[in-house]
Every structure is written in structure tokens, then in C-alpha cells.
Write an enzyme that holds these catalytic residues in place. Structure first.
Site, short mmCIF file in Angstrom:
data_model
loop_
_atom_site.label_atom_id
_atom_site.label_comp_id
_atom_site.label_asym_id
_atom_site.label_seq_id
_atom_site.Cartn_x
_atom_site.Cartn_y
_atom_site.Cartn_z
CG ASP A 37 -0.30 0.04 2.60
OD1 ASP A 37 1.12 -0.51 2.37
OD2 ASP A 37 -0.94 0.16 3.58
CG HIS A 228 19.91 0.82 -19.82
ND1 HIS A 228 18.92 0.50 -20.50
CD2 HIS A 228 20.43 1.88 -20.27
CE1 HIS A 228 18.66 1.48 -21.36
NE2 HIS A 228 19.51 2.19 -21.29
CG ASP A 245 23.90 8.87 -17.81
OD1 ASP A 245 23.44 10.12 -17.60
OD2 ASP A 245 23.71 8.13 -18.63
CG ASP A 256 21.10 12.50 -20.10
OD1 ASP A 256 21.60 11.71 -19.32
OD2 ASP A 256 20.43 12.04 -21.20
CG HIS A 335 25.24 4.52 -26.75
ND1 HIS A 335 25.37 5.68 -27.02
CD2 HIS A 335 26.06 4.11 -25.89
CE1 HIS A 335 26.49 6.03 -26.28
NE2 HIS A 335 26.90 5.02 -25.45
CG HIS A 339 18.51 11.26 -25.89
ND1 HIS A 339 18.05 12.24 -24.88
CD2 HIS A 339 19.69 10.57 -25.21
CE1 HIS A 339 18.69 11.91 -23.74
NE2 HIS A 339 19.57 11.11 -24.10
CG HIS A 346 15.65 8.86 -23.50
ND1 HIS A 346 15.54 7.74 -23.23
CD2 HIS A 346 16.74 9.52 -23.11
CE1 HIS A 346 16.87 7.40 -22.86
NE2 HIS A 346 17.34 8.48 -22.80
CD GLU A 370 23.64 9.85 -24.55
OE1 GLU A 370 23.92 9.03 -23.77
OE2 GLU A 370 22.45 10.35 -24.76
CE1 TYR A 374 29.50 3.05 -22.25
CE2 TYR A 374 29.09 2.92 -24.69
CZ TYR A 374 29.08 3.54 -23.45
OH TYR A 374 28.35 4.81 -23.57
NE ARG A 392 26.40 7.39 -21.23
CZ ARG A 392 26.27 6.20 -20.74
NH1 ARG A 392 26.81 5.26 -21.38
NH2 ARG A 392 25.57 6.19 -19.62
CD GLU A 394 24.08 11.90 -21.69
OE1 GLU A 394 24.22 11.38 -20.68
OE2 GLU A 394 22.78 11.95 -22.38
N1 GLY Z 1 20.74 8.84 -19.12
C1 GLY Z 1 20.04 8.31 -20.24
C2 GLY Z 1 20.80 8.57 -21.55
O1 GLY Z 1 22.03 9.13 -21.58
O2 GLY Z 1 20.13 8.54 -22.28
MN MN Z 2 21.35 10.93 -22.71
MN MN Z 3 22.73 10.11 -19.90
#
Ligand code: GLY
Ligand code: MN
Ligand code: MN
Length: 428
Positions: A37, A228, A245, A256, A335, A339, A346, A370, A374, A392, A394
């Protein structure tokens, strides 16, 4: 803050896109159960928020459009002393009438009754096909033969940010910058990923951001090779890198940001080589940004630069064109280059227009850039010195009239900048 007049302007702009004889319903988000709950903290639906700025659940925006007139109605929860004792104040109908520039405010418990009248003589129903429709409201859908998805119409509008939206994004990035700089300075000896995460979240809240914009990734060493990775529960190991990240949400607007930093204040030689190759790629791609450029151009160029870079470092062998043709680079760069970003990290905004043609960059759009590489610790095809490294970098970029503004450009990014900030405050 975004003024009521701006929300009204958005509703008016959306109304113009709607067919005559239509009814549009945009629902608030539903509460989500965490366990038994208890609920997750409530987060408003982004499209509903974009059109109203209203944060309460069990609400709905209705636009009834006919040839002669349009009526915009907001459904809000009624005042209820007992409910409010447990769950907090509701705005209520009277206050909502004062605040929102809509034609009418009706209490949500009268939704069914009111909607029956509004449905009359309406041919089309617009709603968000992806949104979970509250059970009691399903009936509404059955009243119409012709359904249309409202989300692409709102998405087109969300693509280009207004001045007030840009200032909220800037504020989110400003707070995220403090959190990343503190993370660099954080004494990481004998600590765990979640302790570093706690510092980041502490700084988000301390500086006025109630929430993160997405579940943060704090990934040490090989964990960074899980794209992820959100368990964030392993020790910080001396000599490894940490991919962070993390971005806060400020007044519903996202940031982001990814930075990859050393645990022990210094990059090793192989870490630095790989890092600089990715950074060099990122800077070149950011430099391409201006109105008229396509995101696919950025993607293509990023793949070329990263593949050439990997050949130079001995990670891939062969000619770059052939490697790309065979998609060999995707093993290490799997990737996209970036975005849209806004109310959602996103952002729910289209990449293709109504004719399925790619949408070019335009002043006021915000996107991430970004690139990353890897390399699994178990990848025997790669020189040992690079195994177990995931990097990465970004940033969040605003497209301007003639070029771009890197909104997160003030966050330390070169090896030197990061190492300088990483000198642990409490070094013994
Ligand atoms: N943090 C999600 C991305 O970089 O797309
Ligand atoms: Mn991103
Ligand atoms: Mn990100």
C-alpha cells in the site's frame, strides 16, 4: 517559472492543430504502487504538465472543438479534508478557477457526467495512445468510432523549447554541475558506488532539485560496460574509472550528464588514451551542431571518428569503411549519439516529420551528445590494457540561430580539469 499565459498559448496552439468536431482528453499520470500500500513519489504526465503546469493526480484537460467554438476544461480533484489530512492539500475547484486560464473547471468526480454532454456531435477523439487510461474513463473511448493519437501533435510542439523552458533546463544543469564537481572531489577511498550516488542525490536536493531526471548510473570499472547499470552497489576500486550518468530534474525539466572519472584521482595511461579519443570525438560532433544539420549526420560522423580512433588505438583492425559496413564498431559503440531532452530525459518529441522525413535541427531544440566506448573485461580480442574500461562523455546542447550553446560546457571534462578536481579534499 512558466506563466499561466504560456500554458494557455500552448493549449491554443494545440487547438489549432485539432480537427473540428473533436474532443481531446489529456489525463494526468496515475499513482504507481511501489509495494503493497505504498506508492512511488508522484510524477505528473509530461504532456499534461506541458499543457497545464498542474501537478495533481486524478486530473484531466479536455478540449472540445467545433466549427463555431472551442471549450477548454480542466478537471481537478475536489477538496476533501480527510484525504488532505493524509496526503496533502489539493488546489480545489475555486482556486483552480482563479489560476488556470481555461473556460471551465469541473471536479473530477463529475468527469463521466460532463463528458457525456461534451461528446455530443463530436466525431473524433484525441488521446494519448500510449498512456494508461484510468479505468473509469475507458467508456469515453467506446463513444467514438474515430480515435487519434494526440501525442505526436504535442510532441511537435515540445521539440522547440521556449525561453522559459530553456531557463529551467539551464537551472537543472547548473545543479547537476555542482553534483558532478562534488562527485569528482568526493574522497572515494574504501567507498561504494551508492555512497558516491548519495553525494550526488544530496547535492541535487540541497540545491533545489527534488528529483533525479532518470535513475542515475554510478558504474565503477567493468560495470560501466552494462549500459543500463542501475544497481550501483559495488565497491569503488582503486585504479578504475567510474562512469557517472546523473542529471537532476528541476521543475519538471531534465538534465542528462555523463562524466567518467578516476577512483584514485589520476587516469592511467590507457584510460587517458581512450578517454581523449572519445572526448575529441565529442567535441568534433558538438562543433557540427547548427540549424539544418540532421541528427543522422552527427551519428554517421561519430561512428567514423570512433572507428578511426579505435583503429588508431589497436582496438579494431582493418579499414574504417569496411569495419563500419560490417557494423564491427557497434560491438564497442552500440548506442545513439544523442536524443532530444526536455520535460522527459528522452523527450517525447518526433525525429521524423509527418512524411517520415528526418527533422533537421532548428533553433531552440535541445539534444544530448554522448559518444562512448565500452570494452568488457572478458574481451580477449582487445589489448589487455583496455579491458574493463567503459567511458561515456555526455553534454546537453541548445541549438542556436547560427550554431549551438553547450549548456553543460562548464562541467569539468578534460583529463586535466577532472584530475584537478579529483584531488581528494581529505587526502591524508
Ligand atoms: N541517461 C540516459 C541517457 O543518457 O540517455
Ligand atoms: Mn542521454
Ligand atoms: Mn545520460
Amino acid at each position: 517559472m512558466i506563466k499561466e499565459s504560456e500554458y494557455k498559448k500552448r493549449r491554443d496552439a494545440l487547438t489549432k492543430k485539432l480537427s473540428n468536431n473533436s474532443l481531446t482528453v489529456v489525463f494526468s499520470a496515475e499513482n504507481k504502487t511501489r509495494s503493497n500500500d505504498t506508492n512511488y513519489p508522484y510524477r505528473q504526465n509530461s504532456n499534461f504538465y506541458y499543457l497545464t503546469g498542474f501537478k495533481e493526480d486524478n486530473s484531466a484537460l479536455v478540449i472540445a472543438k467545433s466549427k463555431k467554438e472551442t471549450k477548454t476544461i480542466l478537471f481537478v480533484q475536489h477538496k476533501d479534508e480527510v484525504y488532505e489530512l493524509w496526503n496533502g492539500k489539493r488546489l480545489g475547484k475555486l482556486e483552480a478557477r482563479k489560476r488556470f486560464l481555461v473556460d471551465a473547471v469541473i471536479v473530477s468526480k463529475d468527469f463521466k457526467k460532463s463528458i457525456k454532454k461534451l461528446c455530443k456531435e463530436k466525431k473524433y477523439l484525441y488521446y494519448d495512445f500510449q498512456q494508461k487510461i484510468p479505468k473509469a474513463k475507458k467508456l469515453l473511448i467506446d463513444n467514438f468510432k474515430t480515435h487519434r493519437d494526440i501525442s505526436p501533435l504535442i510532441g511537435e510542439m515540445r521539440l522547440v523549447k521556449s525561453k522559459s523552458e530553456i531557463s529551467l533546463i539551464k537551472k537543472a544543469i547548473e545543479i547537476t554541475k555542482i553534483a558532478h564537481h562534488e562527485a569528482m572531489a568526493f574522497d572515494k577511498r574504501n567507498k561504494n558506488e551508492y555512497e558516491l550516488l548519495a553525494s550526488i542525490e544530496h547535492n541535487f536536493k540541497k540545491h533545489g532539485a527534488y528529483s533525479d531526471a532518470y535513475t542515475s548510473i554510478v558504474a565503477c570499472g567493468d560495470s560501466a560496460n552494462t549500459l543500463h547499470y542501475i544497481s550501483n552497489d559495488k565497491p569503488l576500486v582503486n585504479g578504475e574509472l567510474i562512469l557517472i550518468d546523473a542529471g537532476c530534474e528541476y521543475e519538471y525539466y531534465a538534465s542528462d550528464i555523463t562524466r567518467t572519472i578516476p577512483v584514485n584521482t589520476k587516469f592511467s595511461e590507457p584510460q587517458r588514451e581512450l578517454y581523449n579519443m572519445i572526448l575529441d570525438t565529442q567535441l568534433k560532433i558538438i562543433n557540427m551542431i547548427k540549424p539544418g544539420v540532421f541528427r543522422s549526420d552527427l551519428q554517421k560522423e561519430a561512428e567514423i571518428l570512433l572507428t578511426k580512433g579505435m583503429i588508431r588505438l589497436g582496438i579494431l583492425k582493418g579499414k574504417y569503411k569496411k569495419l563500419i559496413k560490417k557494423q564491427e564498431h557497434k560491438k564497442y559503440y552500440p548506442h545513439g549519439i544523442g536524443h532530444w531532452m526536455g520535460l522527459d530525459v528522452h523527450d517525447e518529441a518526433p525525429y521524423l516529420d509527418a512524411n517520415k522525413k528526418e527533422i533537421a535541427l532548428k533553433k531552440g531544440m535541445v539534444l544530448t551528445i554522448e559518444p562512448g566506448i565500452y570494452i568488457s573485461k572478458d574481451d580477449k580480442n582487445v589489448l589487455k590494457k583496455f579491458r574493463g574500461i567503459g567511458i561515456r562523455i555526455e553534454d546537453d546542447i541548445l541549438v542556436t540561430k547560427t550554431s549551438y550553446n553547450n549548456l553543460s560546457g562548464g562541467i569539468a571534462k578534460t583529463v586535466k580539469e577532472i584530475e584537478t578536481r579529483s584531488q581528494h579534499k581529505k587526502m591524508a
